[in-house]
Every structure is written in C-alpha cells, then in structure tokens.
Design an enzyme around this catalytic site. Structure first.
Site, PDB file in Angstrom:
ATOM      1  N   THR A 105      36.792 -30.806  36.323  1.00  0.00           N
ATOM      2  CA  THR A 105      36.965 -32.230  35.985  1.00  0.00           C
ATOM      3  C   THR A 105      36.082 -32.542  34.785  1.00  0.00           C
ATOM      4  O   THR A 105      34.927 -32.121  34.739  1.00  0.00           O
ATOM      5  CB  THR A 105      36.580 -33.128  37.171  1.00  0.00           C
ATOM      6  OG1 THR A 105      35.282 -32.737  37.659  1.00  0.00           O
ATOM      7  CG2 THR A 105      37.587 -32.999  38.303  1.00  0.00           C
ATOM      8  N   SER A 133      34.932 -27.421  33.485  1.00  0.00           N
ATOM      9  CA  SER A 133      36.036 -27.774  32.603  1.00  0.00           C
ATOM     10  C   SER A 133      35.691 -27.520  31.138  1.00  0.00           C
ATOM     11  O   SER A 133      34.542 -27.688  30.720  1.00  0.00           O
ATOM     12  CB  SER A 133      36.384 -29.252  32.781  1.00  0.00           C
ATOM     13  OG  SER A 133      37.256 -29.709  31.773  1.00  0.00           O
ATOM     14  N   TYR A 156      41.427 -24.675  28.269  1.00  0.00           N
ATOM     15  CA  TYR A 156      42.555 -25.213  27.508  1.00  0.00           C
ATOM     16  C   TYR A 156      42.705 -24.360  26.252  1.00  0.00           C
ATOM     17  O   TYR A 156      41.716 -23.995  25.625  1.00  0.00           O
ATOM     18  CB  TYR A 156      42.300 -26.659  27.088  1.00  0.00           C
ATOM     19  CG  TYR A 156      42.495 -27.693  28.163  1.00  0.00           C
ATOM     20  CD1 TYR A 156      43.752 -27.947  28.707  1.00  0.00           C
ATOM     21  CD2 TYR A 156      41.417 -28.464  28.621  1.00  0.00           C
ATOM     22  CE1 TYR A 156      43.933 -28.911  29.670  1.00  0.00           C
ATOM     23  CE2 TYR A 156      41.590 -29.437  29.593  1.00  0.00           C
ATOM     24  CZ  TYR A 156      42.852 -29.658  30.115  1.00  0.00           C
ATOM     25  OH  TYR A 156      43.026 -30.616  31.072  1.00  0.00           O
ATOM     26  N   THR A 182      44.813 -23.743  32.048  1.00  0.00           N
ATOM     27  CA  THR A 182      45.663 -24.882  32.387  1.00  0.00           C
ATOM     28  C   THR A 182      46.870 -24.937  31.469  1.00  0.00           C
ATOM     29  O   THR A 182      46.734 -24.904  30.245  1.00  0.00           O
ATOM     30  CB  THR A 182      44.868 -26.194  32.290  1.00  0.00           C
ATOM     31  OG1 THR A 182      43.831 -26.178  33.284  1.00  0.00           O
ATOM     32  CG2 THR A 182      45.751 -27.403  32.534  1.00  0.00           C
ATOM     33  N   ARG A 191      48.259 -43.074  29.984  1.00  0.00           N
ATOM     34  CA  ARG A 191      47.374 -43.778  30.915  1.00  0.00           C
ATOM     35  C   ARG A 191      46.946 -45.078  30.241  1.00  0.00           C
ATOM     36  O   ARG A 191      45.908 -45.152  29.572  1.00  0.00           O
ATOM     37  CB  ARG A 191      46.163 -42.923  31.270  1.00  0.00           C
ATOM     38  CG  ARG A 191      46.512 -41.566  31.883  1.00  0.00           C
ATOM     39  CD  ARG A 191      45.293 -40.692  32.059  1.00  0.00           C
ATOM     40  NE  ARG A 191      45.671 -39.306  32.344  1.00  0.00           N
ATOM     41  CZ  ARG A 191      44.891 -38.255  32.107  1.00  0.00           C
ATOM     42  NH1 ARG A 191      43.690 -38.442  31.563  1.00  0.00           N
ATOM     43  NH2 ARG A 191      45.309 -37.044  32.379  1.00  0.00           N
ATOM     44  N   LYS A 282      46.750 -22.422  36.047  1.00  0.00           N
ATOM     45  CA  LYS A 282      46.623 -23.711  36.715  1.00  0.00           C
ATOM     46  C   LYS A 282      47.679 -24.690  36.199  1.00  0.00           C
ATOM     47  O   LYS A 282      47.879 -24.826  34.994  1.00  0.00           O
ATOM     48  CB  LYS A 282      45.229 -24.290  36.472  1.00  0.00           C
ATOM     49  CG  LYS A 282      44.942 -25.556  37.267  1.00  0.00           C
ATOM     50  CD  LYS A 282      43.516 -26.020  37.038  1.00  0.00           C
ATOM     51  CE  LYS A 282      43.168 -27.207  37.914  1.00  0.00           C
ATOM     52  NZ  LYS A 282      44.007 -28.379  37.659  1.00  0.00           N
ATOM     53  N   HIS A 306      48.102 -31.840  38.393  1.00  0.00           N
ATOM     54  CA  HIS A 306      46.971 -32.375  37.635  1.00  0.00           C
ATOM     55  C   HIS A 306      46.413 -33.648  38.287  1.00  0.00           C
ATOM     56  O   HIS A 306      45.979 -34.579  37.606  1.00  0.00           O
ATOM     57  CB  HIS A 306      47.384 -32.662  36.185  1.00  0.00           C
ATOM     58  CG  HIS A 306      46.272 -32.432  35.199  1.00  0.00           C
ATOM     59  ND1 HIS A 306      46.121 -31.259  34.505  1.00  0.00           N
ATOM     60  CD2 HIS A 306      45.240 -33.228  34.780  1.00  0.00           C
ATOM     61  CE1 HIS A 306      45.069 -31.344  33.704  1.00  0.00           C
ATOM     62  NE2 HIS A 306      44.523 -32.523  33.869  1.00  0.00           N
ATOM     63  N   SER A 338      45.254 -31.475  43.955  1.00  0.00           N
ATOM     64  CA  SER A 338      45.985 -32.737  43.746  1.00  0.00           C
ATOM     65  C   SER A 338      46.128 -33.547  45.033  1.00  0.00           C
ATOM     66  O   SER A 338      47.050 -33.337  45.838  1.00  0.00           O
ATOM     67  CB  SER A 338      47.362 -32.515  43.127  1.00  0.00           C
ATOM     68  OG  SER A 338      47.261 -31.829  41.890  1.00  0.00           O
ATOM     69  N   GLY A 339      45.159 -34.435  45.258  1.00  0.00           N
ATOM     70  CA  GLY A 339      45.270 -35.424  46.318  1.00  0.00           C
ATOM     71  C   GLY A 339      44.577 -35.101  47.618  1.00  0.00           C
ATOM     72  O   GLY A 339      44.726 -35.843  48.596  1.00  0.00           O
TER      73      GLY A 339
END
Length: 409
Positions: A105, A133, A156, A182, A191, A282, A306, A338-339
């Site tokens: 994160t 990250s 990334y 990722t 967003r 990922k 994600h 995720s969640g």
C-alpha cells in the site's frame, strides 16, 4: 485439489519469531477492524482517510467485494476435538505464523511517521510477511535495515524498462525475498474524491484541504511536521532517481507515473530472467491470465481487483478465486486480496483455494490509529478470528480447509 497438497502440515513453531507467540496487545478495547477504522477516521484528515478507505468511480466494486464475501457460507461441525489447533502454514518453503501477509500500500508513510517501518516491524513480530510498495515514501533499504522480518516487494513497470530493471537491482541488493509485479493498473483509475480533496499527485493545496489539516493538528504535528523538519516534503523513495519528486511537485514527463499501457507477457518473461526469487503476478482475475503467468515462469499469482480502487465494473476477487485456483492447480502459489476485513473472510478464501490472503486496508487502519501498536492489534484480531472460525468448523489446521468447508456460495 486439496489445500493439503500445497501446505506444510508440520510447520514448527520453532521456525517463528519468539515475539509472535504471546506479545502484549495494544488497543485492548478495539475488538474489530471496524474499531481501528473508526479511530483512524478521527485521527486523519478527510482527504487522506478517503484515499485509503474508498474505491473508484461509483464504488460498485467496493460494495461488491463485501457482498461477495458475505455470500460465502461455511459449514460448522460438532463433536470434533479441536483442543489442539494451529494456524501456521508455509509459503516459499518458510513457515508463517498465520495464513495472511500485509499487502503493498502506497500511503502508509503518510498515515504515520515512517508508517512502512511500523507495518514491517509489526508483521515481523507476528511472524507474517510484509510487502513494500513501489509507491512508498520510505526507501526499501531503510525498511530492510530497521524492520527486518520477511520482506516482499511490489513492482510497477515503467514504460522505460531500464528504470524498472535498475529498481529490481536495488530490491535484490536490499535482500527482499519475493517480487510481486502488479499488472492491473494499466491506466490511471477514476477517483473523483481525490481530486476534490486535492489528494492526487502532485498534492494540491486548496481551501478545503488546508482547513481539513488544520482541524487535525495531532496528525499534522506527529506526521507531516516531522517529515518537514527532518527529510522535507515526502517523496516516492523507491522511484528511479530521475523520477523522484516530492508529492507536491509535478513530474516533468508523462512517463514519471508508474502506469504502462505497453506491458505484455514478454515483459514478465524478461522479469523472470532477471529475478531469481519467488515471482508472483498481482492483479490476476481471469483464469487465462493465471495460466499465461505460469507459462511465463511465474511462481504464482495474486487474485486481486486492487481493493476495488481501479476497475469499478470488475468481478469481486473472492468470486474469481476458485477458477484461478483451479487454473493454477498444484503448479504454483495462489494469494488473494481485496476486501478482507474479518478472520472468517480469510478462512473462506483458504477454503476456496488460496494459500494465503494479503491484507491491505485493515493494517492501514491500524497504523493510522497507532503506528506499530495499531498494526499489531489488527493482526492479533484477525489471527484470533481465524482460530475461532476454524474451531467452530472442526478444523485443527489450515491443511484441513478446502471446498468441502463451503456450505453455499
């Protein structure tokens, strides 16, 4: 395929850090992840909290992740001696105290001063891995030097591949165990709340967020002021040197953002040649992508949307998990994120084919609430939840979980 073929039934507690077996908890009154989330919400400026807490577009995927997990029901069992149970498992040949790890994160260092180090220390003490990250504001070298434990790195890829390969050399030199590349952020997500709050990169100061910060003096003094007095305005310390700007400075080139519309499976094959440790892809949702990843030499995948922060119409990760796990079979490792907010969520994922779960928002709530102590409390809550759920299900080890534990999907 039963999970027992992918997990070590005989993992010994001697392989775990001593501090993972019975440390004094912080935040004893916090009994759920939601309790720590409430503390984090009070402590953080709204723009920063929403950056962590919210999804993308209409937030259909954010609600969908929760609803999909709630639809999965587990079978309770009775008259089983569960007096001796453990939640240990193994990944990449090494023992983990729990079947979960901390996901990568990018905002942790803004929630708490050197929040990435706090996360990594808590993970090490609890005997679980921590993933750093690319977008973190604490360097990978500082995290390795000051936290230790099992460290993974999330990568990334930039359009200029040389920059990514230079970063990979740093990851190797710093001693990170596994690489998670990722693939699900091919373009910038939408967003709108971040733009309204001025919390995009570069960060824009406006009347709204200036007042927001002023109303949260504790965060300003304990986090941002400490950076300003020591290292200056935070920057992405793991970006290549040419792209390392402060969070308030506009990149000079479009290529400065870690989004890459030109990535193909050939790039993954090249990464496989350059990285000798465990390599996970990922952001895999489709089983065909899982097969392609394995054909390119990956050691496994992370089933992920994600955290519902990218593609709003997409499928929930828990719904995609069984097909991806079937596609991987016994040829690799399957993680999922995720969640996940409850220990029973984690047990559901293990029963549907995951080897372990990556936790994203939950540890961030903990670090925002109280640094390392808050993260420790989050991990303890989830560990207790996993253990209690398994007891009700008559399961004494992670290896006993499988599709037969699912009552309804």
């Amino acid at each position: 395929m039963p999970l027992s073929s992918r997990l070590d039934r005989n993992a010994s507690s001697k392989d775990l850090p001593q501090s993972s077996r019975g440390s004094t908890p912080s935040f004893p009154d916090a009994q759920t992840v939601a309790d720590l989330r409430a503390i984090a919400r009070r402590r953080l400026p709204l723009g920063l909290f929403e950056f962590v807490d919210r999804g993308s577009e209409a937030e259909l995927a954010l609600r969908g992740n929760r609803e999909a997990l709630d639809r999965v029901r587990l079978w309770p069992r009775g008259l089983v001696d569960v007096s001796e149970r453990n939640t240990r498992t193994t990944l990449f040949g090494r023992t983990m105290a729990q079947p979960f790890a901390i996901a990568p994160t990018g905002a942790a260092g803004l929630l708490w001063h050197h929040g990435e180090i706090a996360l990594a220390r808590a993970a090490a003490a609890q005997g679980v891995p921590f993933t750093l990250s690319t977008a973190s504001i604490t360097s990978m070298e500082d995290v390795a030097d000051q936290a230790g434990g099992r460290l993974w790195f999330q990568l990334y890829m930039w359009p200029d591949r040389r920059m990514s390969y230079q970063l990979l050399d740093r990851v190797k030199a710093a001693g990170y165990e596994a690489l998670l590349v990722t693939i699900d952020t091919v373009v910038s997500p939408k967003r709108d709340y971040n733009h309204r709050n001025g919390f995009s990169v570069p960060i824009r100061i406006n009347r709204r967020n200036a007042l927001d910060v002023a109303l949260h003096p504790r965060w300003m003094l304990s986090v941002m002021a400490r950076y300003l007095l020591t290292s200056g305005i935070p920057r992405h310390q793991n970006y290549p040197e040419a792209l390392r700007r402060s969070l308030m400075e506009r990149p000079r080139h479009v290529r400065g953002t870690p989004k890459n519309e030109t990535l193909t499976w050939e790039d993954l094959r090249e990464l496989r040649k350059r990285w000798q440790g465990p390599l996970l892809v990922k952001g895999v949702i489709h089983p065909e992508d899982a097969r392609a990843a394995m054909n390119c030499g990956a050691d496994g995948v992370v089933v992920s949307n994600h955290g519902a922060r990218n593609f709003d119409p997409g499928i929930a990760a828990i719904d995609a998990l069984p097909a991806v796990a079937e596609a991987i079979g016994d040829h690799g490792t399957v993680l999922v994120d995720s969640g996940f907010q409850q220990g029973s969520d984690i047990v559901k994922a293990l029963s549907l084919g995951a080897n372990a779960v990556l936790l994203g928002r939950a540890p961030l709530y903990g670090v925002a609430a109280g640094g390392e102590g808050g993260v420790t409390r989050i991990l303890q809550i989830l560990a207790d939840d996993v253990d209690r759920t398994m007891a009700f299900m008559g399961c004494r080890s992670i290896a006993e979980l499988g599709p037969h534990c699912i009552a309804r999907r």
